[in-house]
Scaffold this motif. Structure first.
Motif, PDB file in Angstrom:
ATOM      1  N   HIS A 141       0.825  -1.196   0.000  1.00 53.23           N
ATOM      2  CA  HIS A 141       0.000   0.000   0.000  1.00 53.23           C
ATOM      3  C   HIS A 141       0.872   1.264   0.000  1.00 53.23           C
ATOM      4  CE1 HIS A 141      -3.667  -2.243   0.456  1.00 53.23           C
ATOM      5  NE2 HIS A 141      -3.233  -2.831   1.556  1.00 53.23           N
ATOM      6  N   THR A 142       0.270   2.354  -0.468  1.00 51.72           N
ATOM      7  CA  THR A 142       1.012   3.619  -0.593  1.00 51.72           C
ATOM      8  C   THR A 142       1.573   4.083   0.745  1.00 51.72           C
ATOM      9  OG1 THR A 142      -0.382   4.294  -2.458  1.00 51.72           O
ATOM     10  CG2 THR A 142       0.852   6.019  -1.348  1.00 51.72           C
ATOM     11  N   ASP A 143       0.828   3.908   1.838  1.00 54.44           N
ATOM     12  CA  ASP A 143       1.309   4.396   3.135  1.00 54.44           C
ATOM     13  C   ASP A 143       2.585   3.666   3.569  1.00 54.44           C
ATOM     14  OD1 ASP A 143      -0.082   2.031   3.459  1.00 54.44           O
ATOM     15  OD2 ASP A 143      -1.144   2.661   5.270  1.00 54.44           O
ATOM     16  N   ALA A 144       2.639   2.339   3.373  1.00 56.60           N
ATOM     17  CA  ALA A 144       3.823   1.573   3.745  1.00 56.60           C
ATOM     18  C   ALA A 144       4.994   1.923   2.836  1.00 56.60           C
ATOM     19  CB  ALA A 144       3.529   0.075   3.676  1.00 56.60           C
ATOM     20  N   ARG A 145       4.717   2.129   1.551  1.00 54.38           N
ATOM     21  CA  ARG A 145       5.768   2.507   0.606  1.00 54.38           C
ATOM     22  C   ARG A 145       6.306   3.903   0.914  1.00 54.38           C
ATOM     23  NH1 ARG A 145       2.946   2.628  -4.591  1.00 54.38           N
ATOM     24  NH2 ARG A 145       4.983   3.311  -5.378  1.00 54.38           N
ATOM     25  N   PHE A 146       5.417   4.815   1.284  1.00 49.02           N
ATOM     26  CA  PHE A 146       5.812   6.178   1.674  1.00 49.02           C
ATOM     27  C   PHE A 146       6.785   6.120   2.854  1.00 49.02           C
ATOM     28  CE2 PHE A 146       5.432   9.991   4.190  1.00 49.02           C
ATOM     29  CZ  PHE A 146       5.209  11.042   3.295  1.00 49.02           C
ATOM     30  N   CYS A 147       6.453   5.318   3.867  1.00 44.62           N
ATOM     31  CA  CYS A 147       7.307   5.205   5.055  1.00 44.62           C
ATOM     32  C   CYS A 147       8.649   4.573   4.703  1.00 44.62           C
ATOM     33  CB  CYS A 147       6.600   4.385   6.132  1.00 44.62           C
ATOM     34  SG  CYS A 147       5.118   5.167   6.799  1.00 44.62           S
ATOM     35  N   ARG A 148       8.625   3.555   3.871  1.00 41.58           N
ATOM     36  CA  ARG A 148       9.870   2.918   3.436  1.00 41.58           C
ATOM     37  C   ARG A 148      10.763   3.919   2.709  1.00 41.58           C
ATOM     38  NH1 ARG A 148      11.309   2.346  -2.033  1.00 41.58           N
ATOM     39  NH2 ARG A 148       9.227   1.536  -2.495  1.00 41.58           N
ATOM     40  N   TRP A 149      10.155   4.708   1.833  1.00 46.29           N
ATOM     41  CA  TRP A 149      10.898   5.689   1.048  1.00 46.29           C
ATOM     42  C   TRP A 149      11.513   6.758   1.961  1.00 46.29           C
ATOM     43  CZ3 TRP A 149      11.425  10.706  -0.520  1.00 46.29           C
ATOM     44  CH2 TRP A 149      12.008  10.940  -1.773  1.00 46.29           C
ATOM     45  N   MET A 150      10.737   7.220   2.935  1.00 46.21           N
ATOM     46  CA  MET A 150      11.220   8.246   3.859  1.00 46.21           C
ATOM     47  C   MET A 150      12.393   7.731   4.698  1.00 46.21           C
ATOM     48  SD  MET A 150       9.573  11.018   3.353  1.00 46.21           S
ATOM     49  CE  MET A 150      10.207  11.839   4.794  1.00 46.21           C
TER      50      MET A 150
END
Length: 232
Positions: A142-151
């Motif tokens: 999901h976008t939220d998990a990917r966002f956190c990984r990217w950050m």
């Protein structure tokens, strides 16, 4: 010169002594394009503070990030292995310093040193693995998990809890619409994990951000630890 690039710091003393005098400092600016896909590679970059994204551009004008390189690696090293041309666009994600080297010089040194050649090959393998992980991540998480990984990865490579990114840029790197990034940023801010002001993200709760990230963050880190050992 004492290299703050972890890949350079992992070189043997003899390899570093041979390469170090050939390195030149450069200041990279955010959104600067270093190569386009298909461009011949003449300069190799060893980031010491900057972060570089390797992205794939689509005919629709959209771009999607395949890999992120910072002080843990090198951009353009495939050219020293006879790659010759760039397979993706290399764009500066975060401004900062880098060391550069002429591709011909690096190739000559790599052909003279089995240990340097081996390190460059292992780095390209780690980079390829990161690109594969990014593909799986986009398809499954999901976008939220990917966002956190990217950050988290951007934080690791910058060494700072404050990151200068617009929501438009984050949306491009994640391959989603800006509204998705806005929603995730608001949710994380409401939870006290980040604070977002225009063009700037402050990480407030690192542990919570790690818990919210997908498994891809740890997988990519494991690949680089295998590459660099205790340096990473």
């Amino acid at each position: 010169m004492s290299p703050s690039n972890l890949l350079l710091a992992s070189l043997s003393p003899s390899d570093l002594a041979a390469l170090e005098p050939r390195l030149k400092p450069a200041s990279l600016q955010q959104m600067q394009t270093l190569y386009e896909a298909g461009d011949p590679i003449s300069t190799v970059y060893f980031p010491t503070g900057a972060i570089i994204s390797l992205v794939v551009a689509l005919s629709t004008g959209e771009i999607v990030e395949a890999a992120m390189v910072g002080r843990d690696g090198v951009v353009g090293a495939s050219s020293a292995l006879d790659g010759k041309i760039s397979l993706s666009r290399a764009i500066v994600q975060l401004s900062g310093p880098s060391l550069t080297c002429d591709v011909g010089v690096l190739k000559t040194l790599a052909m003279q040193s089995q240990s340097l050649l081996s390190l460059l090959i292992r780095h390209e393998q780690a980079l390829y693995a990161q690109a594969q992980q990014s593909t799986a991540c986009m398809a499954s998480h999901h976008t939220d998990a990917r966002f956190c990984r990217w950050m988290l990865r951007a934080r690791d490579l910058s060494g700072s809890d404050t990151l200068n990114f617009t929501q438009e840029f984050l949306a491009e790197m994640l391959g989603v619409g800006r509204t998705h990034v806005t929603l995730v940023a608001h949710t994380l801010q409401a939870a006290g994990i980040i604070k977002y002001t225009r063009g700037k993200i402050h990480i407030l709760d690192l542990e919570a951000l790690r818990e919210a990230a997908c498994e891809c963050y740890d997988t990519v880190n494991s690949n680089y630890r295998a590459l660099l050992g205790g340096q990473y």
